[in-house]
Write a protein that holds these residues in place. Structure first.
Motif, PDB file in Angstrom:
ATOM      1  N   ARG A   1      29.720  40.385  48.477  1.00 15.54           N
ATOM      2  CA  ARG A   1      29.876  40.486  47.042  1.00 15.54           C
ATOM      3  C   ARG A   1      28.691  39.769  46.400  1.00 15.54           C
ATOM      4  O   ARG A   1      28.481  38.577  46.598  1.00 15.54           O
ATOM      5  CB  ARG A   1      31.171  39.829  46.605  1.00 15.54           C
ATOM      6  N   LEU A   2      27.881  40.533  45.665  1.00 15.69           N
ATOM      7  CA  LEU A   2      26.704  39.985  45.004  1.00 15.69           C
ATOM      8  C   LEU A   2      26.836  40.197  43.506  1.00 15.69           C
ATOM      9  O   LEU A   2      27.002  41.328  43.054  1.00 15.69           O
ATOM     10  CB  LEU A   2      25.436  40.714  45.454  1.00 15.69           C
ATOM     11  N   VAL A   3      26.755  39.130  42.733  1.00 13.36           N
ATOM     12  CA  VAL A   3      26.762  39.247  41.276  1.00 13.36           C
ATOM     13  C   VAL A   3      25.713  38.297  40.720  1.00 13.36           C
ATOM     14  O   VAL A   3      25.449  37.251  41.304  1.00 13.36           O
ATOM     15  CB  VAL A   3      28.128  38.840  40.665  1.00 13.36           C
ATOM     16  N   GLY A   4      25.142  38.641  39.570  1.00 11.70           N
ATOM     17  CA  GLY A   4      24.226  37.728  38.886  1.00 11.70           C
ATOM     18  C   GLY A   4      22.777  38.121  39.057  1.00 11.70           C
ATOM     19  O   GLY A   4      22.476  39.291  39.315  1.00 11.70           O
ATOM     20  N   THR A   5      21.895  37.144  38.930  1.00 12.15           N
ATOM     21  CA  THR A   5      20.456  37.367  38.908  1.00 12.15           C
ATOM     22  C   THR A   5      19.985  38.346  39.998  1.00 12.15           C
ATOM     23  O   THR A   5      20.219  38.111  41.174  1.00 12.15           O
ATOM     24  CB  THR A   5      19.721  36.021  39.086  1.00 12.15           C
TER      25      THR A   5
ATOM     26  N   ILE B   1      26.054  36.015  30.763  1.00 12.14           N
ATOM     27  CA  ILE B   1      27.407  36.262  31.281  1.00 12.14           C
ATOM     28  C   ILE B   1      28.501  35.769  30.344  1.00 12.14           C
ATOM     29  O   ILE B   1      29.679  35.907  30.634  1.00 12.14           O
ATOM     30  CB  ILE B   1      27.624  35.634  32.690  1.00 12.14           C
ATOM     31  N   ALA B   2      28.111  35.172  29.195  1.00 13.69           N
ATOM     32  CA  ALA B   2      29.135  34.657  28.276  1.00 13.69           C
ATOM     33  C   ALA B   2      28.885  35.181  26.874  1.00 13.69           C
ATOM     34  O   ALA B   2      27.758  35.487  26.507  1.00 13.69           O
ATOM     35  CB  ALA B   2      29.101  33.145  28.260  1.00 13.69           C
ATOM     36  N   LYS B   3      29.972  35.304  26.101  1.00 12.51           N
ATOM     37  CA  LYS B   3      29.793  35.638  24.694  1.00 12.51           C
ATOM     38  C   LYS B   3      30.561  34.658  23.828  1.00 12.51           C
ATOM     39  O   LYS B   3      31.431  33.935  24.311  1.00 12.51           O
ATOM     40  CB  LYS B   3      30.233  37.081  24.432  1.00 12.51           C
ATOM     41  N   ARG B   4      30.212  34.636  22.551  1.00 17.10           N
ATOM     42  CA  ARG B   4      30.803  33.653  21.647  1.00 17.10           C
ATOM     43  C   ARG B   4      32.293  33.922  21.437  1.00 17.10           C
ATOM     44  O   ARG B   4      32.723  35.064  21.331  1.00 17.10           O
ATOM     45  CB  ARG B   4      30.081  33.705  20.302  1.00 17.10           C
ATOM     46  N   GLY B   5      33.054  32.867  21.386  1.00 19.62           N
ATOM     47  CA  GLY B   5      34.490  33.024  21.167  1.00 19.62           C
ATOM     48  C   GLY B   5      35.167  31.685  21.016  1.00 19.62           C
ATOM     49  O   GLY B   5      34.520  30.706  20.631  1.00 19.62           O
TER      50      GLY B   5
ATOM     51  N   LEU C   1      33.373  32.287  33.701  1.00 13.92           N
ATOM     52  CA  LEU C   1      32.765  32.835  32.477  1.00 13.92           C
ATOM     53  C   LEU C   1      32.670  34.359  32.569  1.00 13.92           C
ATOM     54  O   LEU C   1      32.980  35.078  31.626  1.00 13.92           O
ATOM     55  CB  LEU C   1      31.348  32.273  32.298  1.00 13.92           C
ATOM     56  N   TYR C   2      32.238  34.815  33.733  1.00 11.84           N
ATOM     57  CA  TYR C   2      32.035  36.240  33.982  1.00 11.84           C
ATOM     58  C   TYR C   2      33.350  37.001  33.856  1.00 11.84           C
ATOM     59  O   TYR C   2      33.422  38.055  33.229  1.00 11.84           O
ATOM     60  CB  TYR C   2      31.458  36.382  35.394  1.00 11.84           C
ATOM     61  N   SER C   3      34.413  36.420  34.427  1.00  9.44           N
ATOM     62  CA  SER C   3      35.686  37.139  34.361  1.00  9.44           C
ATOM     63  C   SER C   3      36.281  37.076  32.951  1.00  9.44           C
ATOM     64  O   SER C   3      36.955  38.012  32.516  1.00  9.44           O
ATOM     65  CB  SER C   3      36.677  36.623  35.422  1.00  9.44           C
ATOM     66  N   LEU C   4      36.007  36.002  32.205  1.00  5.05           N
ATOM     67  CA  LEU C   4      36.458  35.946  30.801  1.00  5.05           C
ATOM     68  C   LEU C   4      35.752  37.036  29.995  1.00  5.05           C
ATOM     69  O   LEU C   4      36.386  37.786  29.243  1.00  5.05           O
ATOM     70  CB  LEU C   4      36.127  34.589  30.170  1.00  5.05           C
ATOM     71  N   THR C   5      34.436  37.119  30.154  1.00  5.59           N
ATOM     72  CA  THR C   5      33.654  38.106  29.409  1.00  5.59           C
ATOM     73  C   THR C   5      34.113  39.516  29.757  1.00  5.59           C
ATOM     74  O   THR C   5      34.274  40.367  28.874  1.00  5.59           O
ATOM     75  CB  THR C   5      32.154  37.928  29.712  1.00  5.59           C
ATOM     76  N   ALA C   6      34.371  39.756  31.053  1.00  2.23           N
ATOM     77  CA  ALA C   6      34.829  41.071  31.484  1.00  2.23           C
ATOM     78  C   ALA C   6      36.182  41.419  30.858  1.00  2.23           C
ATOM     79  O   ALA C   6      36.503  42.585  30.655  1.00  2.23           O
ATOM     80  CB  ALA C   6      34.919  41.105  33.009  1.00  2.23           C
ATOM     81  N   SER C   7      36.970  40.404  30.535  1.00  2.00           N
ATOM     82  CA  SER C   7      38.268  40.656  29.903  1.00  2.00           C
ATOM     83  C   SER C   7      38.172  40.616  28.386  1.00  2.00           C
ATOM     84  O   SER C   7      39.185  40.579  27.690  1.00  2.00           O
ATOM     85  CB  SER C   7      39.285  39.589  30.330  1.00  2.00           C
TER      86      SER C   7
ATOM     87  N   GLU D   1      39.703  34.383  39.261  1.00  2.00           N
ATOM     88  CA  GLU D   1      39.707  35.612  38.459  1.00  2.00           C
ATOM     89  C   GLU D   1      41.037  35.857  37.758  1.00  2.00           C
ATOM     90  O   GLU D   1      41.173  36.806  36.987  1.00  2.00           O
ATOM     91  CB  GLU D   1      39.338  36.809  39.358  1.00  2.00           C
ATOM     92  N   GLN D   2      42.018  34.987  38.040  1.00  2.00           N
ATOM     93  CA  GLN D   2      43.325  35.112  37.385  1.00  2.00           C
ATOM     94  C   GLN D   2      43.345  34.399  36.034  1.00  2.00           C
ATOM     95  O   GLN D   2      44.289  34.562  35.248  1.00  2.00           O
ATOM     96  CB  GLN D   2      44.379  34.501  38.314  1.00  2.00           C
TER      97      GLN D   2
END
Lengths: 381, 287
Positions: free
Chosen positions: A340-344, B144-148, B164-170, B280-281
């Motif tokens: 699993r690769l994510v990011g840069t 990977i983050a947005k304002r909130g 952060l990534y999973s928050l943004t994705a949601s 991720e939960q």
């Protein structure tokens, strides 16, 4: 980095702490010679980096040099908690009247050093801490002021040390503090600190742990590292600046960052798998570092499946992918690998890996689940 | 809007001419952070990144010339303690130390000196701060983050990115993300950050990411139970870590029964914190 008893005591002695006369040896004949020098009656002590040596029969009293050689021959063949004994310390036997405890370590909660003393020294100190905590006295040390003599008097008084020993006790406490500071120790401990029947204080046993991050400024201590006591994989990892801990499971993990590496292990377990190791490649790892990291995992015969979880920040996913490919070329391993690769630079990384035979996962949970299922499929029914 | 850093933060970068310092300065500038100065002893008078940032020899001169009020340090571990003391002596209000591998005895002395001076330290061994859309101080990937309205505080680096990534994705945004670092002796604690989030009108909920070792999570649990009104969701890494083993972070050692993940989870749960089984939960628990 842990130091052996004999190493710790030598350092103590350099800071004015009295220790018994003695020398270290690796063969029984040497032990006989040392015992003769010391007057015959000696203690033969196994030197392994683990607690409970005495209870395992690794510390024995010998009445004659012949006796000492015989005991040494036995102890030198022993394993204590899985560690083979390669050296023994031969110390003159002393007449013990009282055993006390004195140690210094980092108090994480108060962010300062703390000196700890107890009137109940010896092998059961941890038991005392549990059953009779009032017998353990602590003195926090201001990181800027350092250890002060009044604190030594406070400790001596609190453990009800007879006043005739105070001067000697305070000098030992001062020496132990100096040892701790000058060696960048995270622990320096005398247990037991004995009062002999002749009325002298003596550090009978010693233990030190040195802050790995500070070894650069203590080359003389760094050289004391006993590489025989490390797992070969851990030695290899240290050489390449990887953080690796071997565990009992069968899913090899390669992750960037300690927190994420632990979380990855947790999620594997959550899906019914067992991690074979903790491995953190750190931030901004090069392809070479990744290659070495994966090699360590591929060479571990317990590993049935590999899980690679990278969240690129400073770390670049294409660099990681290159390292993975190099390791696979080198080892021709047929183990299933979940990546699993994510990011840069994750796109570039995934493209590089597309040709290799690997399973890819979109999330951490999915990767862990895939790895756990692959192990089950491989298990004989 | 955010805590600790915002649009008005005027940043100074210690160790700006090093590989990491230079790269992350360019990333911070691209994000919109006002990087006003850099410090590298012996390189005063130079300009870096196409003449965008002036370099000074000392923090004192840099502060006098530019009015910088926050410093981020990429100085190598063996010089890092000195760099923090220098910034504190020059009256910089907030120091963010990214450097990892600083000897713990150095940190005990630095922390004591900074407390006397009244300087706030975030880190060391941390990814820094991100107030999405306003300012980034450190190395957290901005995209990977947005304002909130969710505040994040964490002892980890990449695990924080994961969250952060999973928050943004949601579809969830962040007010400020604070990486306090994984070392045994650091500056700002969980409790410090939680109290700032509690006061911040632009933060509605808080995510706390802890790990094994130390007692910072236990102190956080007591604070949450006594003084927090905003909901807190958490994750503790290291449930499966064997006791007595060092897990990379100098801080992530389980010492004789204390610092266990199970105990931290128990006290946080009894303080009303919902604990995720896996990172991720977390978005699900925030809904």
């Amino acid at each position: 980095m842990k130091l052996h008893e004999y190493q710790s005591k030598q350092i103590f002695a350099q800071h004015g702490i009295p220790i018994p006369h003695g020398r270290v040896a690796a063969i029984a004949d040497e032990v006989r010679a040392i015992a003769e020098e010391l007057g015959g009656k000696v203690v033969v002590k196994s030197q392994v980096l683990v607690g409970g040596r005495g209870k395992a029969g690794g510390i024995r009293l010998a009445k004659t040099p012949e006796d000492a050689a015989g005991l040494a021959a036995k102890i030198l063949g022993m394993e204590i908690k899985g560690l083979p004994v390669r050296k023994v310390l031969v110390d003159e036997a002393v007449n013990i009247a009282t055993e006390i405890y004195l140690g210094i370590t980092n108090d994480r909660t108060s962010r300062c050093p703390v000196m700890i003393a107890s009137s109940e020294g010896g092998v059961d100190i941890e038991e005392v801490a549990r059953t009779d905590p009032k017998k353990i006295v602590r003195k926090r040390i201001d990181a800027l002021l350092g250890w002060r003599d009044y604190q030594g008097r406070d400790l001596a008084s609190a453990i009800e040390l007879p006043r005739e020993h105070w001067r000697s006790f305070m000098s030992i406490a001062r020496g132990l503090y100096e040892t701790y500071i000058e060696c960048d120790a995270t622990l320096a401990e005398i247990n037991p600190l004995v009062i002999t029947k002749e009325g002298h204080l003596l550090a009978l046993d010693g233990k030190m742990v040195i802050d790995d991050n500070a070894l650069y400024r203590h080359p003389e201590i760094a050289e004391m590292r006993d590489i025989d006591e490390e797992e070969p994989e851990e030695r290899q990892a240290r050489k390449f600046g990887l953080s690796y801990v071997k565990l009992d499971g069968d899913i090899g993990c390669l992750v960037n960052g300690a927190g994420l590496a632990m979380a990855t292990m947790d999620v594997i377990k959550l899906h019914g798998g067992e991690p074979a190791n903790f491995l953190d490649i750190g931030g901004g790892a090069s392809a070479e570092k990744v290659r070495e990291a994966l090699s360590i995992i591929l060479l571990d015969s317990n590993v049935k499946v590999v899980l690679i979880n990278i969240f690129g920040g400073i770390t670049r996913c294409d660099e990681v992918a290159r390292g993975i490919l190099e390791a696979l070329k080198k080892h021709k391993a047929k183990l299933p690998i979940v990546v699993r690769l994510v990011g840069t630079n994750d796109e570039e990384g995934r493209k590089l890996l597309a040709k290799a035979d690997m399973m890819t996962a979109k999330s951490l949970a999915e990767a862990a689940q895939m790895a756990a299922e692959l192990v089950k499929e491989k298990a004989p029914a | 809007m955010s805590i600790l850093i915002d649009e008005n933060t005027q940043l100074l970068v210690q160790g700006i001419t090093g590989r990491e310092g230079l790269f992350h300065t360019s990333q911070m500038l691209a994000y919109g952070t006002r990087v006003v100065a850099g410090v590298t002893p012996g390189k005063g008078g130079e300009w870096v990144l196409d003449g965008k940032v002036p370099v000074f020899d000392t923090v004192q001169i840099a502060v006098e010339a530019t009015g910088a009020n926050c410093s981020v340090s990429f100085v190598p571990a063996r010089f890092a303690a000195d760099a923090m003391l220098e910034a504190s002596a020059a009256s910089v209000e907030l120091i963010v130390c990214i450097t990892e591998g600083i000897p713990v005895q150095d940190m005990m002395r630095v922390r004591r000196a900074l407390d006397l001076q009244g300087t706030r330290l975030v880190g060391p061994n941390c990814p820094g701060l991100l107030s999405p859309g306003a300012s980034k101080v450190g190395i957290i990937p901005g995209h990977i983050a947005k304002r909130g309205k969710i505040g994040i505080v964490s002892r980890s680096g990449t695990l924080t990115y994961e969250v952060l990534y999973s928050l943004t994705a949601s579809g969830m945004g962040t007010s400020t993300c604070v990486g306090i670092g994984g070392d045994p002796v650091n500056g700002t604690s969980f409790v410090d950050v939680l109290s700032m989030f509690e006061e911040d009108p632009h933060t509605d909920k808080v995510v706390l990411i802890g790990e094994i070792g130390g007692t910072d999570e236990e102190k956080a649990a007591a604070f949450i139970s006594d003084q927090m009104t905003k909901p807190v969701v958490g994750f503790i890494a290291g449930r499966t870590a064997p006791p007595g083993k060092r897990m990379g972070h100098a801080g992530a050692i389980v010492e004789g029964g204390t610092g266990l993940a199970s105990e931290k989870i128990r006290v946080l749960q009894s303080a009303g914190v919902r604990i995720a089984d896996h990172p991720e939960q977390i978005p699900e628990l925030l809904q």
